[in-house]
Design an enzyme around this catalytic site. Structure first.
Site, PDB file in Angstrom:
ATOM      1  N   LEU A   1       0.833  -1.211   0.000  1.00 58.09           N
ATOM      2  CA  LEU A   1       0.000   0.000   0.000  1.00 58.09           C
ATOM      3  C   LEU A   1       0.866   1.258   0.000  1.00 58.09           C
ATOM      4  O   LEU A   1       2.065   1.195   0.262  1.00 58.09           O
ATOM      5  CB  LEU A   1      -0.925  -0.055   1.226  1.00 58.09           C
ATOM      6  CG  LEU A   1      -1.924  -1.226   1.200  1.00 58.09           C
ATOM      7  CD1 LEU A   1      -2.539  -1.469   2.577  1.00 58.09           C
ATOM      8  CD2 LEU A   1      -3.013  -0.980   0.160  1.00 58.09           C
ATOM      9  N   PRO A   2       0.247   2.414  -0.287  1.00 59.07           N
ATOM     10  CA  PRO A   2       1.052   3.634  -0.446  1.00 59.07           C
ATOM     11  C   PRO A   2       1.832   4.081   0.795  1.00 59.07           C
ATOM     12  O   PRO A   2       2.998   4.440   0.691  1.00 59.07           O
ATOM     13  CB  PRO A   2       0.010   4.688  -0.842  1.00 59.07           C
ATOM     14  CG  PRO A   2      -1.126   3.917  -1.436  1.00 59.07           C
ATOM     15  CD  PRO A   2      -1.151   2.617  -0.695  1.00 59.07           C
TER      16      PRO A   2
ATOM     17  N   LYS B   1       9.590  10.656  -1.353  1.00 59.22           N
ATOM     18  CA  LYS B   1       8.849  10.017  -0.251  1.00 59.22           C
ATOM     19  C   LYS B   1       9.824   9.330   0.710  1.00 59.22           C
ATOM     20  O   LYS B   1       9.752   9.491   1.924  1.00 59.22           O
ATOM     21  CB  LYS B   1       7.864   8.979  -0.828  1.00 59.22           C
ATOM     22  CG  LYS B   1       7.218   8.104   0.244  1.00 59.22           C
ATOM     23  CD  LYS B   1       6.483   6.895  -0.310  1.00 59.22           C
ATOM     24  CE  LYS B   1       6.147   5.926   0.822  1.00 59.22           C
ATOM     25  NZ  LYS B   1       5.415   4.748   0.399  1.00 59.22           N
TER      26      LYS B   1
ATOM     27  N   LYS C   1      15.569  -0.058   4.562  1.00 59.43           N
ATOM     28  CA  LYS C   1      15.075   0.472   3.281  1.00 59.43           C
ATOM     29  C   LYS C   1      15.340   1.980   3.164  1.00 59.43           C
ATOM     30  O   LYS C   1      15.866   2.453   2.149  1.00 59.43           O
ATOM     31  CB  LYS C   1      13.572   0.169   3.181  1.00 59.43           C
ATOM     32  CG  LYS C   1      12.800   0.975   2.169  1.00 59.43           C
ATOM     33  CD  LYS C   1      12.895   0.427   0.782  1.00 59.43           C
ATOM     34  CE  LYS C   1      12.296   1.406  -0.221  1.00 59.43           C
ATOM     35  NZ  LYS C   1      12.406   0.985  -1.583  1.00 59.43           N
TER      36      LYS C   1
HETATM   37  P1  NAD Z   1       0.511   2.257  -6.328  1.00 55.89           P
HETATM   38  O1  NAD Z   1      -0.086   3.562  -5.950  1.00 55.89           O
HETATM   39  O2  NAD Z   1       0.697   1.915  -7.749  1.00 55.89           O
HETATM   40  O3  NAD Z   1      -0.336   1.062  -5.653  1.00 55.89           O
HETATM   41  C1  NAD Z   1      -0.974   1.151  -4.416  1.00 55.89           C
HETATM   42  C2  NAD Z   1      -2.311   0.414  -4.559  1.00 55.89           C
HETATM   43  O4  NAD Z   1      -2.927   0.361  -3.271  1.00 55.89           O
HETATM   44  C3  NAD Z   1      -3.295   1.118  -5.491  1.00 55.89           C
HETATM   45  O5  NAD Z   1      -3.697   0.207  -6.512  1.00 55.89           O
HETATM   46  C4  NAD Z   1      -4.459   1.530  -4.584  1.00 55.89           C
HETATM   47  O6  NAD Z   1      -5.715   1.453  -5.222  1.00 55.89           O
HETATM   48  C5  NAD Z   1      -4.330   0.481  -3.490  1.00 55.89           C
HETATM   49  N1  NAD Z   1      -4.941   0.874  -2.218  1.00 55.89           N
HETATM   50  C6  NAD Z   1      -4.799   2.030  -1.513  1.00 55.89           C
HETATM   51  N2  NAD Z   1      -5.506   1.979  -0.366  1.00 55.89           N
HETATM   52  C7  NAD Z   1      -6.116   0.754  -0.351  1.00 55.89           C
HETATM   53  C8  NAD Z   1      -6.976   0.109   0.560  1.00 55.89           C
HETATM   54  N3  NAD Z   1      -7.373   0.695   1.686  1.00 55.89           N
HETATM   55  N4  NAD Z   1      -7.407  -1.140   0.259  1.00 55.89           N
HETATM   56  C9  NAD Z   1      -7.020  -1.757  -0.881  1.00 55.89           C
HETATM   57  N5  NAD Z   1      -6.199  -1.187  -1.796  1.00 55.89           N
HETATM   58  C10 NAD Z   1      -5.767   0.056  -1.526  1.00 55.89           C
HETATM   59  O7  NAD Z   1       1.910   2.193  -5.545  1.00 55.89           O
HETATM   60  P2  NAD Z   1       3.162   1.232  -5.858  1.00 55.89           P
HETATM   61  O8  NAD Z   1       4.100   1.921  -6.774  1.00 55.89           O
HETATM   62  O9  NAD Z   1       2.666  -0.144  -6.182  1.00 55.89           O
HETATM   63  O10 NAD Z   1       3.862   1.246  -4.431  1.00 55.89           O
HETATM   64  C11 NAD Z   1       3.379   0.470  -3.339  1.00 55.89           C
HETATM   65  C12 NAD Z   1       4.371   0.576  -2.210  1.00 55.89           C
HETATM   66  O11 NAD Z   1       5.651   0.092  -2.651  1.00 55.89           O
HETATM   67  C13 NAD Z   1       4.615   2.010  -1.718  1.00 55.89           C
HETATM   68  O12 NAD Z   1       4.732   1.988  -0.328  1.00 55.89           O
HETATM   69  C14 NAD Z   1       5.901   2.409  -2.408  1.00 55.89           C
HETATM   70  O13 NAD Z   1       6.634   3.387  -1.699  1.00 55.89           O
HETATM   71  C15 NAD Z   1       6.655   1.082  -2.424  1.00 55.89           C
HETATM   72  N6  NAD Z   1       7.660   0.946  -3.491  1.00 55.89           N
HETATM   73  C16 NAD Z   1       7.385   1.342  -4.762  1.00 55.89           C
HETATM   74  C17 NAD Z   1       8.358   1.184  -5.748  1.00 55.89           C
HETATM   75  C18 NAD Z   1       8.080   1.592  -7.181  1.00 55.89           C
HETATM   76  O14 NAD Z   1       9.035   1.638  -7.977  1.00 55.89           O
HETATM   77  N7  NAD Z   1       6.853   1.867  -7.555  1.00 55.89           N
HETATM   78  C19 NAD Z   1       9.595   0.629  -5.427  1.00 55.89           C
HETATM   79  C20 NAD Z   1       9.833   0.206  -4.120  1.00 55.89           C
HETATM   80  C21 NAD Z   1       8.844   0.370  -3.154  1.00 55.89           C
END
Ligand code: NAD
Length: 291
Positions: free
Chosen positions: A64-65, A243, A168
């Site tokens: 999740l975010p 972030k 991390k």
């Molecule tokens: P994203 O925004 O693409 O995905 C998050 C998903 O969570 C969305 O699909 C949203 O609809 C869902 N969501 C939010 N609240 C919800 C709830 N209450 N119930 C169900 N679903 C819910 O984000 P992402 O890029 O997939 O990143 C996810 C995590 O991974 C973050 O914490 C981010 O910092 C971390 N991360 C991302 C990357 C990257 O390159 N994108 C790399 C490493 C770590």
């Protein structure tokens, strides 16, 4: 194994697909119908709610975010529906304090929880080549490791609850600062009349060598193929770097750590993200240093 997967965005979508590919019964849920439909196409089972995904699951993965989303889902959907002993794996990047309090609350409810954030972007999530840094008890790690191994190339026990998030943000603070140092160095080399590829060849085998230069060179046509060769599209969005730098500053303040380089990197990425409307890769910050 029956695994609930909550959060099927850029990262979670590929991760859930890899668990399904490995033969797990993945009950997927996301607030976005589109994300959910993609997961179903990739072999997951659609759950009508997070609560439905969690009921009867042996493990619950969240991607999740931010901390407030994970804490909210734990309180409203996971804790009331998870059977005693269920394993919770939070792979999101969140603040250390919330990671610790989530694990504490889960333990008090008879659940076993770990924080397991990842290094690696969307391509690594899709390919199943993420690196997981795990915080939690030995029992938590032993149970989490075989599940995480289906989504990554390395799974490392960083220490107690919150240690995964600590590792991390320390790693990404180092990455943010070293990317800026790499960018300003390449910009200076160019202004001094050096051919950037020639400087790359020299620094790659000299004491200035670092990952931001040799594996992620921020100039097109220099070093290996990177987002710079693709107009800085894809890769790791600067907003996500910001972030992580904010989380690092928060953690540093909580333990009174001196982080002058991390703090400067946060300041520079704040200005870059504010000005850049295209959501480009974090290495695009070189363009602000070439002026
Ligand atoms: P994203 O925004 O693409 O995905 C998050 C998903 O969570 C969305 O699909 C949203 O609809 C869902 N969501 C939010 N609240 C919800 C709830 N209450 N119930 C169900 N679903 C819910 O984000 P992402 O890029 O997939 O990143 C996810 C995590 O991974 C973050 O914490 C981010 O910092 C971390 N991360 C991302 C990357 C990257 O390159 N994108 C790399 C490493 C770590």
């Amino acid at each position: 194994m029956k695994i609930a997967f909550i959060g099927l965005g850029n990262m979670g979508g590929g991760m859930a697909a890899n668990l399904a590919k490995a033969g797990h019964d993945v009950r997927a849920f996301d607030l976005s119908d589109e994300a959910l439909a993609r997961a179903v196409e990739a072999g997951c089972t659609r759950a009508a709610s997070a609560a439905e995904a969690v009921a009867g699951a042996e493990a619950v993965v969240t991607m999740l975010p931010a901390g407030k989303h994970v804490a909210g889902v734990y309180e409203s959907d996971v804790f009331p529906n998870a059977a005693p002993g269920t394993l919770l794996l939070d792979c999101s990047t969140i603040d250390v304090a919330t990671a610790r309090s989530n694990i504490e609350a889960a333990t008090a409810k008879g659940l076993v929880a770990v924080d397991a954030p990842v290094s690696g972007g969307i391509a690594a999530a899709n390919a199943g080549t993420l690196t997981f840094m795990v915080g939690g008890t030995g029992e938590g790690f032993a149970r989490a490791e075989p599940i995480l191994a289906k989504m990554g190339k390395a799974v490392i026990h960083a220490g107690d609850a919150g240690a995964g998030q600590g590792a991390k943000i320390c790693n990404n603070m180092l990455l943010g600062a070293s990317m800026i140092a790499t960018c300003e160095t390449l910009a200076l080399a160019q202004k001094l009349g050096l051919d950037p590829q020639k400087f790359f060849d020299i620094a790659s085998v000299s004491s200035g060598q670092c990952w931001s230069l040799t594996s992620y060179a921020p100039l097109p046509g220099v070093g290996p193929t990177t987002p710079a060769d693709n107009g800085y599209a894809g890769g790791f969005a600067a907003a996500l770097m910001l972030k992580d730098l904010r989380l690092a500053m928060e953690a540093a303040a909580s333990v009174d750590a001196a982080v002058p380089m991390g703090s400067k990197a946060r300041e520079l990425y704040e200005a870059f993200v504010e000005a850049d409307k295209d959501g480009r890769d974090f290495s695009a910050i070189i363009q602000t240093l070439q002026k």
